[in-house]
Design an enzyme around this catalytic site. Sequence first.
Site, PDB file in Angstrom:
ATOM      1  N   GLY A  30      50.134  -2.077  36.023  1.00 59.08           N
ATOM      2  CA  GLY A  30      49.911  -3.508  35.775  1.00 59.08           C
ATOM      3  C   GLY A  30      50.817  -4.472  36.513  1.00 59.08           C
ATOM      4  N   ASP A  69      52.333  -6.811  39.468  1.00 59.92           N
ATOM      5  CA  ASP A  69      51.525  -7.697  40.306  1.00 59.92           C
ATOM      6  C   ASP A  69      52.394  -8.680  41.106  1.00 59.92           C
ATOM      7  OD1 ASP A  69      52.311  -9.522  38.310  1.00 59.92           O
ATOM      8  OD2 ASP A  69      50.518  -9.065  37.128  1.00 59.92           O
ATOM      9  N   ASP A 120      51.583   1.938  58.317  1.00 54.45           N
ATOM     10  CA  ASP A 120      51.561   3.266  57.720  1.00 54.45           C
ATOM     11  C   ASP A 120      51.180   4.330  58.758  1.00 54.45           C
ATOM     12  OD1 ASP A 120      51.575   4.840  55.226  1.00 54.45           O
ATOM     13  OD2 ASP A 120      49.443   5.126  55.627  1.00 54.45           O
ATOM     14  N   GLU A 179      55.675   3.643  60.529  1.00 55.01           N
ATOM     15  CA  GLU A 179      56.149   4.803  59.761  1.00 55.01           C
ATOM     16  C   GLU A 179      56.094   6.028  60.681  1.00 55.01           C
ATOM     17  OE1 GLU A 179      55.223   7.420  55.735  1.00 55.01           O
ATOM     18  OE2 GLU A 179      53.595   6.653  56.965  1.00 55.01           O
TER      19      GLU A 179
HETATM   20 CA    CA Z   1      49.268  -7.514  35.817  1.00 54.74          CA
END
Ligand code: CA
Length: 617
Positions: free
Chosen positions: A164, A166, A331, A360
Site C-alpha cells: 500500500g 505510494d 534496469d 544496472e
Molecule cells: Ca496507498
Amino acid sequence: MKRTLLIVMTLFGLFGFKSAARAVTVEKVAPRFWWAGMKNPELQIMLYGDKIASSDVTLSSKDVAIKEIVRQDNPNYLLLYADLSEAAPQQFDIILKQGKKSAVVPYELKARTRNGADIQGFTSSDVLYLIMPDRFANGNPENDVAEGMLEGKVDRNDLFARHGGDLQGVSDHLDYISDLGATAIWLNPIQENDMESGSYHGYAITDYYQIDRRFGTNEDFRNLVEKAHKSGLKVVMDMIFNHCGSENHLFKDKPSKDWFNFKSEYVQTSFKTASVMDIHASDYEKKIAVDGWFTQVMPDFNQRNRHVARYLIQSSVWWIEYAGINGIRQDTHPYADYDFMSEWCREVLDEYPNFNIVGETWLNSNVLVSYWQKDSRLAAPKNSNLPTVMDFPLTDLMSKAFDEETTDWGGGLYRLYDYQTQDLVYANPMNLLVFLDNHDTSRFARTEELAQNLTRYKQAMTFLLTTRGIPQIYYGTEILMDGDKADGDGCLRKDFPGGWQGDETDCFKPEGRTALQNEAYDFTKKLLQWRKNNEAIGKGALKHFSIASGTYVYQRAYNGKSVVVIMNGTDKEQELDLKPYREVLPEASAADFLSGRIVSIGEKLKLGKRETLVLNF
Ligand code: CA
C-alpha cells in the site's frame, strides 16, 4: 474488467452521432501529447483501437507533417510518424476515416517549459536514497486497491503482496530524507504494473506512460518531483526497456510478432550476460542471454525493431520533459540490444546534456562492468554512451571487507584497496554508482546480529561516503534494517517502520528509534550533511596507499581542500608509521571530523581497534 483509456470516440458526418459500433474507436494514444521545439523533430504517435489500421489518416495542422504511416500485422495499430521541425505549440486533430466511419483524436504539442540544458543530472556530489515505493510509506490508504486492476488486495503479512505504499508516502517524508542528508531519491518503478501478482516491485510495466494508480497519478508524480526539488532533492526514475509485463497491451495484442524476441515465444534468458563481452562466447550463448526473456511474464522487447526502439526512447524523453526528473536508472541494461541502448543514451543526452543515466550492470568484475560505461576503451570502437554504471563488484567486496582482519597482503580493507588499484579499467571512475545494498541484494546487515555491530556499520558508511563514485543508500539501511537474499527478495524489501498508520514504532522520528538505531542514523546524517558541500569528496581525485599495519589510508582533494581517511581494518590497536603519507598529510595536526578531536601528526599515529579518522583540512 480491465480499465481502458477511452481517449476520444467521436463520430461525425451527415447524420451526426451514430451508435458507437459504427465509430472508429481509439483506445490508446501514446504518447498522449508532446512538445514543440524538441531537438529531435520526429514523433511517433501510436494509435491503438479495434481495426484502426484500415483508416485513412489526415491531420488538421498546417505545420505538422506526416512523414510515414506504418501499419503492422495486427490491424489494431497505426503508427504515425510526424515531422515537427516546423511545428509551433498547438492543438490539432488526427482524423481517421473508414468509409463513413471516422474519429477525431485531439492532439497537443505543448510549449516547452524547460530548457534541456537546465535539467541537472545526479553527480558524484550527490547521494541517492533508494526507495521501494510500495514498502516505504502509505500516505493514502484510499488508493491501496484500485478498482479493475488484476491484483486486487493488500496484505502486509505477505512479502510478495502489495503493502500500500505510494507517492504520497514518499512526499510526506521528503523532509526525513533531506534531513538525513541525501540529495536525490531513486524510486523503484512506479509505472503501471497491472499484473496478477508480484506487482509491488514494479518491474513488469503494463503502461509506459502511466503511473500505477495505486501509487498515484501522473500529476502526483510531477508534483512530487517539484516538491523534491524545493527540498534540495533530485529525482531518479526507474525504467525498463529490456522487457515489459505480459499484461501490457503491446504484448497481449502485439503489433506484430517481431515486437518481442524469439518471435514472441517464451525462451528463458540464461542471465549470463558476461557472454555479451566475452570474446570466447558462442553465438548461442550470446543470443540466449540477450534475447531470452527475463521471466515468462516479462516478455523481452526486440529493440532491433525500429518501431519498438522509437516507442521506448520516446517514453523516457516524455517523462523527463513532463516531470523534470534528473536521472534514469535503467534496469537490466546489458540484457537489451547494445546498439539500441547506446542510441537511446545518445539521444537523451543530446536533448538533455547535463542529465545522468545509470545502467544496472550486474556483472561480477570491474572489467565486465567497465565495458558498459561511456567511452570504455574495452568496448571501442563501439560506445555504450551510458554515463554511469553500477559498481556491483565493490558491493560484493564491501559485504566482506568490514568483517575480516586486514593484512598487508589480503583480506578486509585490502580487498577495497586492491580493487581500486584497478580503476584504470573505468573510463570515468567518478561515475560509478557505489552502494552497500539495494533492493536485489542482501541488506548490508544480513542478520540481526550483524545489524548490532555499529563499528562495522560506521566503517562501511564512512568508506561508502568518502570513496570515489556516486553513493547510493537503500531505504532503511540508516536504521539498521536487516535481510538476507537467501530468505527471498521480500526480506530485502520490508516496510519502513512508521510508514503506515498504526505502526507500533515510527522510525521516521528519533523517539521511535532504538538507541542503536539513533546512533546509526545520527552517524549517517553527520556524514551526509558534511558531504553535501564538501568538494574534496564530491569532486576530488582519489589518492590511496597500499595497506600498512592493517590500515587503509586515502585522500580526496580538490581546489586546495583535502580529506584524508585513515581506517584501521583490524581488531587490534595499531601504531602507524606516518612517513609514507607525508604527501597527503598536513604539517602538524588536523581535526578528525568524526570525533572532533585534534590529531597531532608526528612520526607515529596510534589507532584504536577498527578506529577510523576522517581528517578534514
Ligand atoms: Ca496507498
